[in-house]
Design a protein around this motif. Structure first.
Motif, PDB file in Angstrom:
ATOM      1  N   PHE A   1       6.831  -9.024   0.013  1.00 29.72           N
ATOM      2  CA  PHE A   1       6.881  -8.441  -1.311  1.00 29.72           C
ATOM      3  C   PHE A   1       7.737  -7.181  -1.268  1.00 29.72           C
ATOM      4  O   PHE A   1       7.687  -6.409  -0.308  1.00 29.72           O
ATOM      5  CB  PHE A   1       5.475  -8.078  -1.805  1.00 29.72           C
TER       6      PHE A   1
ATOM      7  N   LYS B   1       9.011  -0.328  -1.525  1.00 28.08           N
ATOM      8  CA  LYS B   1       8.208  -0.585  -0.337  1.00 28.08           C
ATOM      9  C   LYS B   1       8.185  -2.082  -0.095  1.00 28.08           C
ATOM     10  O   LYS B   1       7.874  -2.867  -0.990  1.00 28.08           O
ATOM     11  CB  LYS B   1       6.781  -0.081  -0.497  1.00 28.08           C
TER      12      LYS B   1
ATOM     13  N   HIS C   1       7.862  -3.985  -3.463  1.00 28.36           N
ATOM     14  CA  HIS C   1       7.179  -3.268  -4.524  1.00 28.36           C
ATOM     15  C   HIS C   1       8.091  -2.162  -5.045  1.00 28.36           C
ATOM     16  O   HIS C   1       8.650  -1.396  -4.252  1.00 28.36           O
ATOM     17  CB  HIS C   1       5.870  -2.665  -4.000  1.00 28.36           C
TER      18      HIS C   1
ATOM     19  N   ASN D   1       8.742 -11.235  -5.194  1.00 26.41           N
ATOM     20  CA  ASN D   1       8.184 -12.076  -4.143  1.00 26.41           C
ATOM     21  C   ASN D   1       9.261 -12.839  -3.392  1.00 26.41           C
ATOM     22  O   ASN D   1      10.263 -13.270  -3.978  1.00 26.41           O
ATOM     23  CB  ASN D   1       7.187 -13.071  -4.735  1.00 26.41           C
TER      24      ASN D   1
ATOM     25  N   ARG E   1      11.667   4.629  -3.977  1.00 27.65           N
ATOM     26  CA  ARG E   1      10.703   3.943  -4.844  1.00 27.65           C
ATOM     27  C   ARG E   1      10.393   2.511  -4.376  1.00 27.65           C
ATOM     28  O   ARG E   1       9.647   1.788  -5.046  1.00 27.65           O
ATOM     29  CB  ARG E   1      11.251   3.912  -6.281  1.00 27.65           C
TER      30      ARG E   1
ATOM     31  N   GLU F   1       5.117  -2.712   7.147  1.00 29.46           N
ATOM     32  CA  GLU F   1       5.531  -2.173   5.864  1.00 29.46           C
ATOM     33  C   GLU F   1       6.652  -1.164   6.099  1.00 29.46           C
ATOM     34  O   GLU F   1       6.648  -0.451   7.111  1.00 29.46           O
ATOM     35  CB  GLU F   1       4.369  -1.458   5.161  1.00 29.46           C
TER      36      GLU F   1
ATOM     37  N   SER G   1       5.807  -0.166 -12.855  1.00 27.97           N
ATOM     38  CA  SER G   1       5.847  -0.682 -11.484  1.00 27.97           C
ATOM     39  C   SER G   1       5.643  -2.194 -11.451  1.00 27.97           C
ATOM     40  O   SER G   1       4.954  -2.755 -12.312  1.00 27.97           O
ATOM     41  CB  SER G   1       4.776   0.002 -10.634  1.00 27.97           C
ATOM     42  N   SER G   2       6.214  -2.849 -10.442  1.00 20.97           N
ATOM     43  CA  SER G   2       6.073  -4.293 -10.296  1.00 20.97           C
ATOM     44  C   SER G   2       6.431  -4.703  -8.875  1.00 20.97           C
ATOM     45  O   SER G   2       6.757  -3.858  -8.031  1.00 20.97           O
ATOM     46  CB  SER G   2       6.981  -5.013 -11.297  1.00 20.97           C
ATOM     47  N   SER G   3       6.332  -6.015  -8.615  1.00 16.59           N
ATOM     48  CA  SER G   3       6.646  -6.543  -7.285  1.00 16.59           C
ATOM     49  C   SER G   3       7.509  -7.782  -7.395  1.00 16.59           C
ATOM     50  O   SER G   3       7.357  -8.582  -8.319  1.00 16.59           O
ATOM     51  CB  SER G   3       5.356  -6.912  -6.544  1.00 16.59           C
TER      52      SER G   3
ATOM     53  N   GLU H   1       9.224   1.738   3.736  1.00 15.75           N
ATOM     54  CA  GLU H   1       9.443   2.371   2.437  1.00 15.75           C
ATOM     55  C   GLU H   1      10.774   3.097   2.407  1.00 15.75           C
ATOM     56  O   GLU H   1      11.251   3.618   3.438  1.00 15.75           O
ATOM     57  CB  GLU H   1       8.333   3.399   2.163  1.00 15.75           C
TER      58      GLU H   1
ATOM     59  N   THR I   1       6.695  -5.302   2.208  1.00 12.57           N
ATOM     60  CA  THR I   1       5.584  -5.722   3.042  1.00 12.57           C
ATOM     61  C   THR I   1       5.818  -7.154   3.490  1.00 12.57           C
ATOM     62  O   THR I   1       6.575  -7.905   2.865  1.00 12.57           O
ATOM     63  CB  THR I   1       4.246  -5.625   2.283  1.00 12.57           C
TER      64      THR I   1
ATOM     65  N   THR J   1       8.004   1.107  -7.376  1.00  9.72           N
ATOM     66  CA  THR J   1       7.085   2.054  -8.034  1.00  9.72           C
ATOM     67  C   THR J   1       7.867   2.949  -8.987  1.00  9.72           C
ATOM     68  O   THR J   1       8.871   3.549  -8.601  1.00  9.72           O
ATOM     69  CB  THR J   1       6.385   2.919  -6.990  1.00  9.72           C
TER      70      THR J   1
END
Lengths: 111, 115
Positions: A72, A63, A74, A22, A61, A56, A18-20, A58, A65, A76
C-alpha cells in the motif's frame, strides 16, 4: 509469471483527504517491491524499495507498506503537487531480472 | 541515484525510417534496460542491454526491429527500425547500479511519433 495489479486505476482526492493506493503482486520469490512516481512527459522517479513483509518506508506525505501479497502507498493530507501516476513494480530473486510493472494509479489532488 | 541523459527527448518521424535513441549514464552501472510505454499504458520491457554482447530480448521484440548496442558500462543505444505508426510511444532507458543496490533509475524518455 510475475504479475502486478494496481488499484484503483484513477483516484481523485480533495486537498487534505488522505487515502491509499493498492498494489497486489504474484512473484516467484520477491527480491524487492518498488514504488515510482511519474509525471506527464517524464520518466518514472524512484520513491521506495521494500524487501520483506512488515517493512515500512516514509517520505514526506507518503508511506509505503508491504505484506506477502500486496503493498500500500498511503498518502496523508495530499497536496495538488502530489498529483501524478504512481507505479508499482516487483523484481524476483531469479538473478538480475528486470522489473515487472503494474499499470499505475493516476492520482489527482484538487485544491 | 544516477544521472541519466536520454536523447532525443522527442521526435516526429516518417514511416519506414529509423531512429536511434541514446542513453548516457554519469557512472558505471551493472544493468541497462530499454522499456516502451504506450499511451495510457504501463512500462513494457523491450530488452536488456548487455555490455559487449548481444542484447536479451523479451517475447514480442526482435533484434531486427529494435537493434541495441552497449559498447561500455555507461552508454547504450536503441534503434527503432522501419517505423510504423504503431511504434509511436515513449521509449525509456533504465539502469541498475548493481551489488546491494537493486533500485532502477530512469531517463526522461523519448517521445516518438511516427506519421
Amino acid at each position: 509469471e510475475d504479475q502486478v495489479t494496481q488499484s484503483p486505476e484513477a483516484l481523485r482526492l480533495q486537498e487534505g483527504e488522505s487515502s491509499s493506493l493498492n498494489c497486489s503482486y504474484t512473484v516467484s520469490g520477491l527480491r524487492g517491491l518498488f514504488w515510482y512516481r511519474q509525471d506527464p512527459g517524464k520518466g518514472p522517479e524512484f520513491l521506495f524499495t521494500l524487501y520483506s513483509a512488515g517493512e515500512e518506508k516514509e517520505k514526506e506525505r507518503l508511506k509505503a507498506t508491504l505484506t506477502k501479497k500486496e503493498s500500500f502507498l498511503h498518502i496523508t493530507a495530499p497536496k495538488p503537487e502530489d498529483s501524478a501516476t504512481y507505479l508499482c513494480a516487483v523484481q524476483s530473486r531469479s538473478g538480475n531480472t528486470p522489473l515487472v510493472f503494474g499499470k499505475g494509479t493516476r492520482l489527482s489532488v484538487i485544491a | 541515484s544516477a544521472v541519466i541523459s536520454q536523447k532525443p527527448s522527442r521526435d516526429i518521424c516518417q514511416r519506414g525510417t529509423s531512429l536511434t535513441i541514446q542513453c548516457q549514464v554519469d557512472s558505471q552501472v551493472t544493468m541497462m534496460f530499454w522499456y516502451r510505454q504506450q499511451p495510457g499504458q504501463s512500462l513494457t520491457l523491450i530488452a536488456t542491454a548487455n555490455q559487449g554482447s548481444e542484447a536479451t530480448y523479451e517475447s514480442g521484440f526482435v533484434i531486427d526491429k529494435f537493434p541495441i548496442s552497449r559498447p561500455n558500462l555507461t552508454f547504450s543505444t536503441l534503434t527503432v527500425s522501419n517505423m510504423s505508426p504503431e511504434d509511436s510511444s515513449i521509449y525509456l532507458c533504465s539502469v541498475v547500479r548493481g551489488g546491494v543496490n537493486t533500485e532502477a533509475f530512469f531517463g526522461q524518455g523519448t517521445r516518438l511519433t511516427v506519421v
